[in-house]
Design a protein around this motif. Sequence first.
Motif, PDB file in Angstrom:
ATOM      1  N   ASN A 128       0.858  -1.182   0.000  1.00 46.81           N
ATOM      2  CA  ASN A 128       0.000   0.000   0.000  1.00 46.81           C
ATOM      3  C   ASN A 128       0.898   1.238   0.000  1.00 46.81           C
ATOM      4  O   ASN A 128       1.862   1.308   0.762  1.00 46.81           O
ATOM      5  N   ILE A 129       0.545   2.218  -0.847  1.00 42.96           N
ATOM      6  CA  ILE A 129       1.336   3.443  -0.967  1.00 42.96           C
ATOM      7  C   ILE A 129       0.422   4.641  -0.735  1.00 42.96           C
ATOM      8  O   ILE A 129      -0.666   4.714  -1.314  1.00 42.96           O
ATOM      9  N   ALA A 130       0.877   5.575   0.098  1.00 42.93           N
ATOM     10  CA  ALA A 130       0.094   6.772   0.395  1.00 42.93           C
ATOM     11  C   ALA A 130       0.997   8.001   0.304  1.00 42.93           C
ATOM     12  O   ALA A 130       2.126   7.978   0.795  1.00 42.93           O
ATOM     13  N   PRO A 131       0.508   9.078  -0.327  1.00 42.14           N
ATOM     14  CA  PRO A 131       1.286  10.321  -0.351  1.00 42.14           C
ATOM     15  C   PRO A 131       1.479  10.833   1.075  1.00 42.14           C
ATOM     16  O   PRO A 131       0.600  10.678   1.921  1.00 42.14           O
ATOM     17  N   TYR A 132       2.630  11.431   1.341  1.00 43.86           N
ATOM     18  CA  TYR A 132       2.924  11.982   2.658  1.00 43.86           C
ATOM     19  C   TYR A 132       2.934  13.502   2.555  1.00 43.86           C
ATOM     20  O   TYR A 132       3.813  14.080   1.915  1.00 43.86           O
TER      21      TYR A 132
ATOM     22  N   SER B 192       7.166  21.395   2.212  1.00 44.28           N
ATOM     23  CA  SER B 192       8.269  21.738   1.310  1.00 44.28           C
ATOM     24  C   SER B 192       8.042  21.246  -0.119  1.00 44.28           C
ATOM     25  O   SER B 192       8.946  21.313  -0.944  1.00 44.28           O
ATOM     26  N   ASN B 193       6.845  20.751  -0.402  1.00 42.84           N
ATOM     27  CA  ASN B 193       6.467  20.281  -1.746  1.00 42.84           C
ATOM     28  C   ASN B 193       7.368  19.158  -2.278  1.00 42.84           C
ATOM     29  O   ASN B 193       7.560  19.031  -3.478  1.00 42.84           O
ATOM     30  N   ARG B 194       7.945  18.381  -1.371  1.00 40.87           N
ATOM     31  CA  ARG B 194       8.721  17.213  -1.795  1.00 40.87           C
ATOM     32  C   ARG B 194       7.751  16.091  -2.148  1.00 40.87           C
ATOM     33  O   ARG B 194       6.661  16.002  -1.589  1.00 40.87           O
ATOM     34  N   LYS B 195       8.136  15.226  -3.054  1.00 41.25           N
ATOM     35  CA  LYS B 195       7.316  14.081  -3.451  1.00 41.25           C
ATOM     36  C   LYS B 195       7.633  12.920  -2.512  1.00 41.25           C
ATOM     37  O   LYS B 195       8.460  12.066  -2.797  1.00 41.25           O
ATOM     38  N   LEU B 196       6.953  12.917  -1.360  1.00 38.49           N
ATOM     39  CA  LEU B 196       7.178  11.923  -0.323  1.00 38.49           C
ATOM     40  C   LEU B 196       5.998  10.956  -0.257  1.00 38.49           C
ATOM     41  O   LEU B 196       4.849  11.361  -0.412  1.00 38.49           O
TER      42      LEU B 196
ATOM     43  N   VAL C 255       9.629   7.095   1.236  1.00 37.09           N
ATOM     44  CA  VAL C 255      10.443   7.268   0.036  1.00 37.09           C
ATOM     45  C   VAL C 255      10.198   8.649  -0.558  1.00 37.09           C
ATOM     46  O   VAL C 255       9.160   9.260  -0.355  1.00 37.09           O
ATOM     47  N   GLU C 256      11.212   9.108  -1.282  1.00 35.73           N
ATOM     48  CA  GLU C 256      11.104  10.377  -1.999  1.00 35.73           C
ATOM     49  C   GLU C 256      11.417  10.114  -3.468  1.00 35.73           C
ATOM     50  O   GLU C 256      12.337   9.362  -3.781  1.00 35.73           O
TER      51      GLU C 256
END
Length: 87
Positions: free
Chosen positions: A38-42, A46-50, A74-75
């Motif tokens: 399962n993957i969820a945006p964090y 700071s607008n990082r793709k975490l 992960v980023e």
Amino acid sequence: MYSENLIDFASNDYLGFAGDKKIFKKAGQIKIFASKINIAPYPNSSNRKLFLVFFNEKYHSKNYNWQGKKTLMVEIKNGQFYILLEK
């Protein structure tokens, strides 16, 4: 099963079980099996793709075998993902 050099995916800021990237160099050849991913945006300011990645893992190496639930942060940078945190 996916085969790569794990150290290539560890961020310079990696925080994991050993606290640094040295553990990847000691492992030698390993096999990792992942299921129930399962993957969820964090969210972050700071607008990082975490992303948080939750999964069941089976880990096998010559020195260590482990099975259980795993969480990664992960980023994504420049089209590549990097592991920031592992628990």
